[in-house]
Enzyme design. Structure first.
Site, PDB file in Angstrom:
ATOM      1  N   SER A 275      -1.507   5.113  -6.005  1.00  0.00           N
ATOM      2  CA  SER A 275      -1.581   3.827  -5.304  1.00  0.00           C
ATOM      3  C   SER A 275      -0.497   2.832  -5.720  1.00  0.00           C
ATOM      4  O   SER A 275       0.076   2.931  -6.800  1.00  0.00           O
ATOM      5  CB  SER A 275      -2.958   3.242  -5.593  1.00  0.00           C
TER       6      SER A 275
ATOM      7  N   ARG B   5      -1.316  -0.278  -6.206  1.00  0.00           N
ATOM      8  CA  ARG B   5      -2.058  -1.442  -6.709  1.00  0.00           C
ATOM      9  C   ARG B   5      -1.382  -2.047  -7.941  1.00  0.00           C
ATOM     10  O   ARG B   5      -1.237  -1.393  -8.967  1.00  0.00           O
ATOM     11  CB  ARG B   5      -3.521  -1.077  -6.979  1.00  0.00           C
TER      12      ARG B   5
ATOM     13  N   ASP C  22       0.865  -1.169   0.000  1.00  0.00           N
ATOM     14  CA  ASP C  22       0.000   0.000   0.000  1.00  0.00           C
ATOM     15  C   ASP C  22       0.905   1.223   0.000  1.00  0.00           C
ATOM     16  O   ASP C  22       1.899   1.270   0.735  1.00  0.00           O
ATOM     17  CB  ASP C  22      -0.890   0.015   1.247  1.00  0.00           C
TER      18      ASP C  22
HETATM   19  C1  MIC Z   1      -5.063   4.090  -2.127  1.00  0.00           C
HETATM   20  O1  MIC Z   1      -5.080   4.889  -1.196  1.00  0.00           O
HETATM   21  O2  MIC Z   1      -5.045   4.442  -3.321  1.00  0.00           O
HETATM   22  C2  MIC Z   1      -5.064   2.622  -1.806  1.00  0.00           C
HETATM   23  C3  MIC Z   1      -6.399   2.095  -2.153  1.00  0.00           C
HETATM   24  O3  MIC Z   1      -4.858   2.434  -0.431  1.00  0.00           O
HETATM   25  C4  MIC Z   1      -3.954   1.953  -2.589  1.00  0.00           C
HETATM   26  C5  MIC Z   1      -3.934   0.499  -2.513  1.00  0.00           C
HETATM   27  C6  MIC Z   1      -4.912  -0.182  -3.391  1.00  0.00           C
HETATM   28  O4  MIC Z   1      -5.210   0.271  -4.493  1.00  0.00           O
HETATM   29  O5  MIC Z   1      -5.348  -1.259  -2.982  1.00  0.00           O
HETATM   30  C7  MIC Z   1      -2.544   2.444  -2.231  1.00  0.00           C
HETATM   31  O6  MIC Z   1      -2.418   3.551  -1.765  1.00  0.00           O
HETATM   32  O7  MIC Z   1      -1.557   1.757  -2.507  1.00  0.00           O
HETATM   33 FE1  SF4 Z   2      -5.225   5.219   3.415  1.00  0.00          FE
HETATM   34 FE2  SF4 Z   2      -7.312   5.819   1.977  1.00  0.00          FE
HETATM   35 FE3  SF4 Z   2      -5.463   4.175   0.958  1.00  0.00          FE
HETATM   36 FE4  SF4 Z   2      -7.068   3.408   2.973  1.00  0.00          FE
HETATM   37  S1  SF4 Z   2      -7.684   3.910   0.880  1.00  0.00           S
HETATM   38  S2  SF4 Z   2      -4.850   3.101   2.862  1.00  0.00           S
HETATM   39  S3  SF4 Z   2      -7.328   5.276   4.140  1.00  0.00           S
HETATM   40  S4  SF4 Z   2      -5.221   6.327   1.491  1.00  0.00           S
END
Ligand code: MIC
Ligand code: SF4
Length: 643
Positions: free
Chosen positions: A537, A539, A121
């Site tokens: 992100s 991801r 993350d």
């Molecule tokens: C985000 O804040 O964009 C997320 C969702 O936490 C992502 C992880 C994801 O896409 O699962 C991140 O920051 O890495």
């Molecule tokens: Fe942080 Fe938002 Fe990503 Fe969750 S979705 S880890 S609260 S930035």
């Protein structure tokens, strides 16, 4: 730089297993701790399983469930059950739904100064508030770390931020990083570790520091770190873990330094649709607000919710908006309950939700059409809230509550005196629902539902690559553009064929269909982009799903760090323009041929000729020897199997 070392350099040196700590050189680091969250975790454990190591080999690994808690059908519930069973089988701590956001809990219960933490993350740098080297990465990199393999990265440069003075009333940690973002932009930190030092550090608590290192992800930085000092010791003692403290301070000069006088900061706000679109609150004050959300891994600690509750002791909330609280963790929720602040919040009319990411990743809490939403979250990329054309502003809890009282964007200094409070010397730990790692038991089965699809196989790179530019995009494209999240798409994170239907859907709804048609005609895809491509992100689905559709080359002006690493892991060749002006010469739909691409990679060449509709242009190959082998094999799993 003098003989000593900065905090980051000390941790890097203590964890170096291969390579040389020289700017830009590839190094391998030993990883002490890992964390995953559900939205990236299901894939990470499928990958860990594919690596074939029976148990995690880190000092400590935690699997959190925080992103998708909605369970609107079996898919999400199946993912949670899969994650629990995988944690039991592989020897991880498991934090089930409702416990809170990974980064907040990790800070409270597991983080340790001087350790390395790799998390799937991008906000993993939250741990930098405790003096850890905490880095965000794709799920496959985290799976490799869980298997005891080192984490590879290019030695970052260190950027020193010298803090002086102290924050004025109603100004808080959020404003510190908003100011840094205002100065440096969302790509200003690429290739750097941001390290905070100077006399102003002592005035910031660990959770303030964690807000800063967390939000520092929006600079594109590798990570951010604070020293570990007496405040760190006190924080760990308040968590009943003083024995995890060690002192860690810099004894070197910084090559690059930014001066930041905390006393001069005023309340700031990031306007739609980028975290670096920063102005002073005064400049946008008076705009009517429809929704105010306090939460997320950036700003939902006990301090943050306490300042909101104590302000609401004196004022009434506006009736023209929805005011919502997403507590960072069960610990935060237990402590605001014990201290009476929860009653204040409920009584004032706040909608208090369970702990988790919730609206920050578009899982509910979407704002109304054309409505202004003020959020203490880290990201306001377009459409991330779930509402097309959204108007999301990012601000501190102080600005959020003041605006929720007045009904319009408000500088909290207009409210008068700021509430004063102290935080407990001993927190209620709130960890009863974190499961301990199970001892090894070969009878434990991993439970998979029908939405958990096996990991796809990818072919190696051909000698000469031929394909078509399926999409051309501009600067600062985020992974939310490439692979959106939200209530419709997030439940598909464990099913690559299903989620790939939504790749680039925000930009071209037909993208997946066009890729499939091209694949039937035997054509591979390329994407052309601008600066800072793939920011945001971690991801890996933003690499994995396009690869599944047949994207194998990306040619852009520059890449964001984590996305570039993910592209390599899944066999997509990341190339940059030698002359950025060439970007203008490529049209969407152009035919690309890259003769001898495999040989160029394996032969260590630094550039390659790309023929665009028959016209040649030079593209830069900026990759380590290991990256080149991985790409030639078609991805990291293929490469690891062959090694
Ligand atoms: C985000 O804040 O964009 C997320 C969702 O936490 C992502 C992880 C994801 O896409 O699962 C991140 O920051 O890495
Ligand atoms: Fe942080 Fe938002 Fe990503 Fe969750 S979705 S880890 S609260 S930035």
């Amino acid at each position: 730089m003098g003989k000593g070392k900065t905090v980051a350099e000390k941790i890097l040196a203590e964890h170096l297993v291969a390579g040389e700590l020289k700017e830009g050189r590839e190094i391998a680091l030993r990883i002490d701790q890992t964390l995953t969250q559900d939205a990236t975790g299901t894939m990470a454990y499928l990958e860990f399983e594919a690596i074939g190591v029976p148990r995690v080999r880190t000092e400590l690994s935690v699997s959190y469930v925080d992103h998708n808690l909605v369970q609107s059908d079996f898919k999400n519930a199946d993912d949670h059950r899969f994650l629990r069973s995988a944690a039991r089988k592989f020897g991880l701590y498991f934090s089930p739904p409702g416990n809170g956001i990974s980064h907040q809990i990790h800070l409270e219960r597991f983080g340790m100064p001087g350790k390395t933490l790799l998390g799937s993350d991008s906000h993993t740098p939250t741990g930098g508030g405790l003096g850890m080297l905490a880095i965000g990465a794709g799920g496959l990199d985290v799976a490799m770390a869980m298997a005891g393999k080192p984490f590879y990265l290019l030695t970052p440069k260190i950027y020193g931020i010298r803090l002086t003075g102290s924050l004025q009333p109603w100004v808080s940690a959020r404003d510190v990083l908003l100011e840094v973002l205002r100065r440096l932009s969302v790509k200003g930190g690429v290739g750097y570790i941001m390290e905070y030092f100077g006399p102003g550090v002592a005035a910031l608590s660990v959770t303030d520091r964690a807000t800063i290192t967390n939000f520092g992800a929006e600079l594109g930085a590798t990570t951010s770190v604070f020293p570990s000092d007496d405040n760190t010791r006190r924080f760990l003692a308040s968590q009943g873990r003083e024995e995890h403290w060690r002192e860690l301070t810099a004894d070197a000069e910084y090559a690059e330094v930014m001066e930041l006088d905390l006393s001069t900061l005023e309340p700031l706000i990031a306007c739609p649709t980028s975290p670096d679109n920063v102005v002073s609150v005064r400049e946008v004050a008076g705009k009517p607000v429809d929704q105010v959300l306090v939460g997320s891994c950036t700003n939902s600690s006990l301090r943050d919710l306490t300042v909101v509750a104590r302000t609401l002791e004196q004022y009434e909330l506006s009736r023209d908006l929805s005011f919502e609280i997403n507590p960072g963790s069960r610990q935060v929720l237990e402590n605001i309950t014990a201290r009476g602040d929860l009653l204040t919040l409920i009584h004032a009319g706040a909608r208090v939700h369970q702990s988790g990411c919730l609206g920050c990743i578009g899982m509910g809490q979407a704002p109304p059409t054309d409505g202004i939403s003020l959020r203490t979250f880290p990201r306001n990329f377009p459409g991330r809230s779930g509402t097309t054309g959204d108007q999301v502003y990012l601000c501190s809890p102080e600005v959020a509550v003041a605006s929720a009282i007045k009904g319009v964007i408000t500088d909290p200094r207009d409210l008068g005196d700021c509430p004063e409070f102290t935080l407990p010397e001993h927190y209620l730990p709130g960890e009863e629902r974190i499961d301990q790692p199970w001892p090894q038991d070969n009878q434990v089965e991993i439970i998979r539902g029908p939405n958990i699809a096996p990991f796809p196989d990818f072919a190696p790179l051909p000698e000469t690559w031929r394909g078509r530019v399926m999409l051309k995009v501009g600067d600062n494209i985020t992974t939310d553009h490439i692979m959106p999240a939200g209530a419709k798409i997030l439940p598909l994170r464990s099913n690559i064929p299903a989620i790939s239907e939504y790749v680039f859907s925000q930009i071209n709804e037909r993208f997946a269909g066009e890729m499939k048609e091209a694949a039937l005609a035997g054509t591979q895809g390329a994407i052309v982009g601008g600066e800072n491509y793939g920011q945001g992100s971690s991801r890996e689905h933003a690499a994995l799903a396009p690869r599944y559709l047949g994207v194998q080359v990306k040619l852009v002006k520059s890449f964001a760090r984590i996305h570039k690493a993910n592209l390599i892991n899944f066999g997509i060749v990341p190339l940059t323009f030698n002359d950025p002006a060439d970007y203008e010469l490529i049209e969407q739909g152009a035919e690309l041929v890259i003769p001898g691409i495999k040989e160029a990679l394996l032969g260590g060449r630094n550039s390659v000729t790309v023929e665009v509709d028959g016209r040649p242009l030079e593209a830069v190959i900026d990759l380590s020897a290991r990256h080149r082998e991985i790409l030639a094999a078609g991805g990291l799993l293929n490469w690891a199997r062959g090694n």
